[in-house]
Write a protein that holds these residues in place. Structure first.
Motif, PDB file in Angstrom:
ATOM      1  N   SER A   1      -1.370  29.354   6.185  1.00  0.00           N
ATOM      2  CA  SER A   1      -1.391  29.215   7.645  1.00  0.00           C
ATOM      3  C   SER A   1      -1.570  27.775   8.110  1.00  0.00           C
ATOM      4  O   SER A   1      -1.366  27.478   9.289  1.00  0.00           O
ATOM      5  N   LYS A   2      -1.941  26.881   7.209  1.00  0.00           N
ATOM      6  CA  LYS A   2      -2.269  25.512   7.604  1.00  0.00           C
ATOM      7  C   LYS A   2      -1.044  24.720   8.037  1.00  0.00           C
ATOM      8  O   LYS A   2      -1.126  23.853   8.917  1.00  0.00           O
ATOM      9  N   PHE A   3       0.113  24.990   7.431  1.00  0.00           N
ATOM     10  CA  PHE A   3       1.323  24.215   7.692  1.00  0.00           C
ATOM     11  C   PHE A   3       2.465  25.146   8.100  1.00  0.00           C
ATOM     12  O   PHE A   3       3.260  25.573   7.251  1.00  0.00           O
TER      13      PHE A   3
ATOM     14  N   LEU B   1       6.065  24.833   6.838  1.00  0.00           N
ATOM     15  CA  LEU B   1       6.409  25.192   5.457  1.00  0.00           C
ATOM     16  C   LEU B   1       6.576  26.700   5.264  1.00  0.00           C
ATOM     17  O   LEU B   1       6.956  27.143   4.173  1.00  0.00           O
ATOM     18  N   GLN B   2       6.297  27.486   6.301  1.00  0.00           N
ATOM     19  CA  GLN B   2       6.392  28.934   6.172  1.00  0.00           C
ATOM     20  C   GLN B   2       7.742  29.351   5.582  1.00  0.00           C
ATOM     21  O   GLN B   2       8.792  28.859   5.986  1.00  0.00           O
TER      22      GLN B   2
ATOM     23  N   ALA C   1      10.483  21.207  -0.571  1.00  0.00           N
ATOM     24  CA  ALA C   1      10.331  22.491   0.108  1.00  0.00           C
ATOM     25  C   ALA C   1      11.725  23.020   0.407  1.00  0.00           C
ATOM     26  O   ALA C   1      12.466  22.437   1.206  1.00  0.00           O
ATOM     27  N   LEU C   2      12.093  24.108  -0.246  1.00  0.00           N
ATOM     28  CA  LEU C   2      13.429  24.691  -0.096  1.00  0.00           C
ATOM     29  C   LEU C   2      13.348  25.944   0.761  1.00  0.00           C
ATOM     30  O   LEU C   2      12.489  26.804   0.529  1.00  0.00           O
ATOM     31  N   LYS C   3      14.243  26.037   1.759  1.00  0.00           N
ATOM     32  CA  LYS C   3      14.315  27.243   2.587  1.00  0.00           C
ATOM     33  C   LYS C   3      15.646  27.925   2.369  1.00  0.00           C
ATOM     34  O   LYS C   3      16.693  27.284   2.320  1.00  0.00           O
TER      35      LYS C   3
ATOM     36  N   GLU D   1      -3.062  28.350   0.289  1.00  0.00           N
ATOM     37  CA  GLU D   1      -2.594  26.980   0.410  1.00  0.00           C
ATOM     38  C   GLU D   1      -2.186  26.467  -0.968  1.00  0.00           C
ATOM     39  O   GLU D   1      -2.585  27.026  -1.995  1.00  0.00           O
ATOM     40  N   ILE D   2      -1.393  25.391  -1.001  1.00  0.00           N
ATOM     41  CA  ILE D   2      -0.744  24.946  -2.227  1.00  0.00           C
ATOM     42  C   ILE D   2      -1.631  24.010  -3.049  1.00  0.00           C
ATOM     43  O   ILE D   2      -2.101  22.982  -2.560  1.00  0.00           O
TER      44      ILE D   2
END
Length: 390
Positions: A315-317, A320-321, A336-338, A375-376
């Motif tokens: 939830s922090k970023f 990046l969802q 970061a791949l979407k 978180e990561i």
């Protein structure tokens, strides 16, 4: 060939989409006071305790302290006295998976290398009856052993799927060029992702073969196989929400690739590397061969050994969802791949960390993991744990 060119063009375009100036992302040391050596995995058991179990390749699993400034770790399991390694690179203690009903039965599974002969061993153990922070090595039950011709390409990532089955990635046997030709051999477990049921037994096996596995009724094929044509899959992950099964496969000379795993899929190694023909094979694949296209690939200008990641659901970023956070062990880059749609198509691949951004020392990402808040955390093979922050 048109599809190959299109895929490469998309990859080039996506990699060219970088931040205009310095990246806002950074890797911040976490659990900095704890001694960490060759970390390969971090797992939270499904028991509500939110404990962080850190797997270290040299043979130890430790529980990280609740106080992130503390140096006090608790040794859960230590098998460092076993013959884990001939070459200190890919062998050792490789992965940990807690049974979905761990809270009730206390069962967990480890994958580790053994010598003479070389094998990957998957064992079941139980937590100590007197101490929930200790394993009981006396309860070890060997579930499966897979022989390896060479010391490298062990893979060995392991996790339970949403279906309660245990998934295990196995490298192609090692050395180089798939010299043993195991990845396309359906009678060999090497170069595959396996799917087994630890709660049942099939024949004399110490595990069950699920009846819906794709090759259960195929003559000359191992029923344990879920997918095939893999080189050295490093990084398996199920997306908590979509259920998509992600896998990164380390290349040899030309391509690093990200795959969405499908039942019975053939991912092409060693007839091809990524979407292009593997340069060291002169024979053609069978006329009826059908290879699953990688979701994404990159060439050696960006890195030399992909480290598979996880889909961000923290939830922090918010930006990046739904992004798949992954990196390269050789170059230290993180992206970061979407991807969206059915089948999935990549819509962006954003650089988060470039080598120049790495703080204090060069980071070799060995794994991307979730903490108790989803978180990561990035495990650095050089030693240490880093938190992805802005």
């Amino acid at each position: 060939m048109h599809r190959i060119l299109s895929t490469l063009a998309v990859s080039a375009l996506l990699f060219s989409t970088a931040f205009a100036a310095e990246s806002a992302w950074k890797l911040t040391p976490d659990f900095a006071a704890c001694k960490v050596e060759k970390p390969v995995s971090l797992v939270i058991p499904p028991d509500g305790t939110q404990r962080l179990f850190l797997v270290q390749q040299r043979g130890k699993i430790v529980i990280l302290p609740k106080d992130r400034t503390s140096s006090e770790t608790s040794v859960f399991l230590d098998i460092s006295d076993r013959k884990l390694e001939e070459n200190q690179f890919e062998e050792g203690l490789i992965s940990l998976a807690f049974h979905p009903k761990f809270k009730e039965n206390g069962l967990f599974y480890i994958c580790y290398a053994q010598q003479g002969p070389k094998i990957n061993r998957i064992s079941e153990m139980k937590v100590s009856a007197s101490d929930p922070n200790k394993a009981d090595p006396a309860t070890e039950r060997i579930v499966l052993e897979i022989q390896r011709p060479f010391w490298n390409h062990n893979s060995g990532n392991m996790l339970f799927g949403p279906d309660g089955m245990l998934y295990l990635s196995v490298g192609d046997g090692g050395k180089g060029d798939d010299v043993s030709r195991l990845a396309q051999n359906l009678f060999a477990m090497n170069g595959k992702i396996l799917r087994i049921d630890v709660d049942t037994r099939t024949g004399r096996r110490e595990y069950g073969i699920p009846s819906d596995n794709p090759f259960v009724k195929t003559d000359g094929a191992r029923g344990e196989i879920w997918t095939w044509g893999m080189r050295n899959p490093w990084g398996l992950a199920f997306d908590h929400e979509s259920g998509a099964f992600w896998c990164a496969d380390v290349g040899q000379e030309q391509r690093e690739e990200i795959n969405i795993i499908t039942k019975g899929g053939n991912y092409g190694w060693s007839f091809r590397e990524g979407t292009i023909p593997f340069i060291r094979r002169t024979d053609a694949p069978p006329a009826d061969a059908k290879f699953v296209e990688p979701l994404f690939e990159y060439d050696r200008s960006k890195g030399i050994s992909i480290t598979g990641g996880i889909v961000y659901r923290g939830s922090k970023f918010p930006e990046l969802q739904k992004s798949y956070i992954y990196g390269d062990w050789g170059s230290g880059r993180i992206w970061a791949l979407k991807a969206e749609g059915t089948p999935m198509k990549v819509i962006s691949n954003t650089p988060l960390i470039e080598p120049a951004d790495v703080q204090a020392a060069f980071v070799k990402p060995a794994a991307f993991c979730e903490d108790e808040n989803k978180e990561i955390l990035v495990l650095d093979w050089n030693g240490g744990i880093r938190r992805l922050e802005k």
